[in-house]
Design a protein around this motif. Structure first.
Motif, short mmCIF file in Angstrom:
data_model
loop_
_atom_site.label_atom_id
_atom_site.label_comp_id
_atom_site.label_asym_id
_atom_site.label_seq_id
_atom_site.Cartn_x
_atom_site.Cartn_y
_atom_site.Cartn_z
N ARG A 154 27.33 12.52 9.80
CA ARG A 154 28.30 11.55 9.30
C ARG A 154 29.41 11.31 10.33
O ARG A 154 29.81 10.17 10.57
CB ARG A 154 28.89 12.07 7.99
N ARG A 198 19.37 3.81 10.86
CA ARG A 198 19.75 2.97 9.72
C ARG A 198 20.92 2.03 10.05
O ARG A 198 21.28 1.19 9.25
CB ARG A 198 20.09 3.83 8.51
N TYR A 253 28.22 4.41 -7.13
CA TYR A 253 29.28 5.22 -6.53
C TYR A 253 29.45 6.49 -7.36
O TYR A 253 29.61 6.43 -8.59
CB TYR A 253 30.61 4.46 -6.49
N ASN A 304 26.40 -0.39 6.48
CA ASN A 304 25.47 0.27 7.40
C ASN A 304 26.15 0.61 8.71
O ASN A 304 25.58 0.49 9.79
CB ASN A 304 24.22 -0.58 7.63
N ASP A 317 21.54 -1.37 1.25
CA ASP A 317 22.68 -1.32 2.16
C ASP A 317 23.65 -0.24 1.70
O ASP A 317 23.75 0.07 0.51
CB ASP A 317 23.41 -2.67 2.20
N VAL A 318 24.38 0.34 2.66
CA VAL A 318 25.38 1.36 2.36
C VAL A 318 26.75 0.84 2.77
O VAL A 318 26.97 0.49 3.93
CB VAL A 318 25.07 2.68 3.09
N ARG A 326 30.73 1.56 3.28
CA ARG A 326 31.68 2.65 3.47
C ARG A 326 33.08 2.11 3.52
O ARG A 326 33.38 1.14 4.22
CB ARG A 326 31.38 3.43 4.76
N GLU A 338 31.13 6.28 0.02
CA GLU A 338 29.98 5.41 0.18
C GLU A 338 29.56 4.81 -1.16
O GLU A 338 29.59 5.49 -2.19
CB GLU A 338 28.80 6.17 0.79
N HIS A 379 26.23 2.51 -2.65
CA HIS A 379 24.87 2.11 -2.32
C HIS A 379 24.48 0.87 -3.13
O HIS A 379 24.66 0.85 -4.36
CB HIS A 379 23.90 3.25 -2.60
#
Length: 460
Positions: A258, A294, A365, A426, A440-441, A443, A450, A452
């Motif tokens: 991360r 990713r 979430y 992403n 897709d992520v 942030r 995060e 999703h």
């Protein structure tokens, strides 16, 4: 004229000439009386004699007695000298001079000390070159270019400016993590698995602990290609065996990965693809390349061991030596023709059809599924009057009151950035607004929360 290159990185001190990489050895030392053992020989004894072992001396680089470790009277500089001297005696025969390749965090007094140690070993230093430009052999027109590396106690990303030369634009470091802590995490996890399966704790005795660390690099190499492997360690003359799965270590590396992804995201420019030059210290870890894969519009270039040391000598005429005047070079001419990078792999027709059939409609979430709905959905650090809001509850810095908005427009799910610090999809910074796809992520903040993006299959 024969020139060698020596790359300073405590994860692997590399020595190369114009033809090949001659050696890569870890920055370890063990003190035995008046004798200092370095490199792989030191690693093989580090767990047997932990109080007399050090792997911090390259990171500390000081003349202060005891700076290599609280139990060692020698200074960090003395241990570094011993390692440079050993390498030069083994590989420096017939060499006229050397180029030192150094990471960006070695500067000022530490840089001068490193140069002084090389001179004490009898090395005529032609120049000192920043690792990032030494490793950047060719330009990638139209793309950002990053060099990402790791040492035992830090991870770094360097942005390369691409003009007529490779130029260090800027560098960011994460000093709260590194390969040493990651390796220890892997070892502890494997020991736990042995205890659960066999009641044998390899960390209970120095001999089996040393053997675990000795075998760990080979296990990691196998896990790069296989999802699970069988591993063994001896106990009382018998081999204890367990199955080690890649996912077991992936969980250990989650925080490290991360930090690495967010370090890269720091440099991402909206609307521009990126080429990530990944040093062998990172590329050799299972799961790292997959984690970076990713990222949107990113091409991963895995570099071989000793790449920076080898590559700096591809055109030695680019590095002019000035006797008595050694300079740190943060720019270096290209040594290969420009290359075209490829962006993210295109979606397969089947995957594209699936995305069209089940368009994204919800985000997840903290384990809760939130529908976007006709009125949209805000994400931020506190509720907004009259609006449905996902309140980010994690301790994440850089989250605005109303950080971003999710809306459905023209049949597509859109994300609108409302923040001061930026929203990432992403790990690519959003320039105002972007269209979201399933999986897709999103942030927000740092280290970040995060969300999703998902689809909901209609009930049959």
């Amino acid at each position: 004229m024969r020139t060698l290159a020596i790359e300073f990185n405590d994860a692997g001190i590399a020595v190369a000439d114009a033809q090949s990489v001659l050696a890569v050895e870890p920055g370890y030392a063990v003190v035995e009386g008046n004798k200092i053992i370095t490199g792989r020989d030191a690693v093989a004894k580090a767990r047997l004699h932990p109080r007399r072992a050090s792997n911090r001396f390259w990171n500390a680089m000081s003349l202060e007695p005891g700076s290599a470790g609280s139990e060692i009277s020698q200074s960090a500089a003395e241990l570094a000298f011993a390692q440079i001297d050993s390498l030069w005696k083994r590989f420096g025969s017939g060499a006229d001079d050397a180029v030192l390749v150094v990471p960006g965090h070695i500067r000022g007094e530490a840089l001068g000390l490193g140069l002084g140690l090389a001179n004490e070993c009898g090395i005529e230093v032609r120049a000192i070159v920043a690792t990032a430009v030494a490793a950047s052999v060719r330009p990638y027109p139209g793309h950002q270019l990053l060099y990402v590396d790791a040492g035992l106690y830090r991870v770094s990303a360097t942005l390369i400016e691409q003009g007529s030369e490779a130029i260090v634009s800027s560098e960011q470091n994460v000093i709260t993590t590194g390969l040493a802590s990651l390796t220890e995490g892997f070892a502890r996890r494997i020991a736990e698995l042995f205890v659960r399966a066999t009641r044998f704790d390899p960390l209970h005795r120095a001999e089996t602990e040393q053997m675990l660390y000795d075998r760990l690099p080979g296990w990691l190499e196998r896990l790069r290609e296989q999802e699970r492997i069988e591993i063994t360690l001896p106990q009382h003359g018998e081999e204890q065996k367990i199955t080690l799965e890649r996912d077991a270590l992936r969980a250990v590396a989650a925080g490290f990965n991360r930090a690495l992804v967010q370090l890269i995201a720091y440099y991402r420019q909206p609307g521009q693809s990126v080429v990530i030059q990944l040093s062998s210290h990172l590329a050799s870890l299972p799961g790292v390349a997959a984690e970076l894969a990713r990222l949107d519009d990113a091409q991963i270039e895995r570099l071989p061991p000793g790449h920076a040391a080898r590559s700096v000598l591809l055109r030695p005429e680019l590095i002019e030596g000035h006797k008595g005047e050694v300079k740190l070079l943060k720019r270096l001419g290209w040594r290969a023709a420009p290359a075209e990078a490829t962006s993210d792999k295109p979606r397969s027709p089947r995957a594209s059809a699936a995305l069209h059939e089940f368009p994204p409609t919800h985000v997840v979430y903290a384990g809760v599924v939130y529908p976007i709905g006709a009125r949209g959905l805000l994400v931020g650090r506190e509720p907004v009057d009259g609006r449905r809001t996902i309140v980010v509850t994690t301790q994440a810095n850089g989250v605005s009151r109303a950080h971003c908005e999710l809306v459905v427009r023209d049949g597509e799910l859109k994300l609108v950035d409302l923040s001061r610090y930026g929203t990432f999809v992403n790990e690519k910074k959003v320039a105002g607004e972007t269209t979201l796809q399933r999986a897709d992520v999103i942030r927000v903040g740092s280290p970040g929360a995060e969300l999703h993006v998902v689809s909901m299959e209609p009930a049959q």
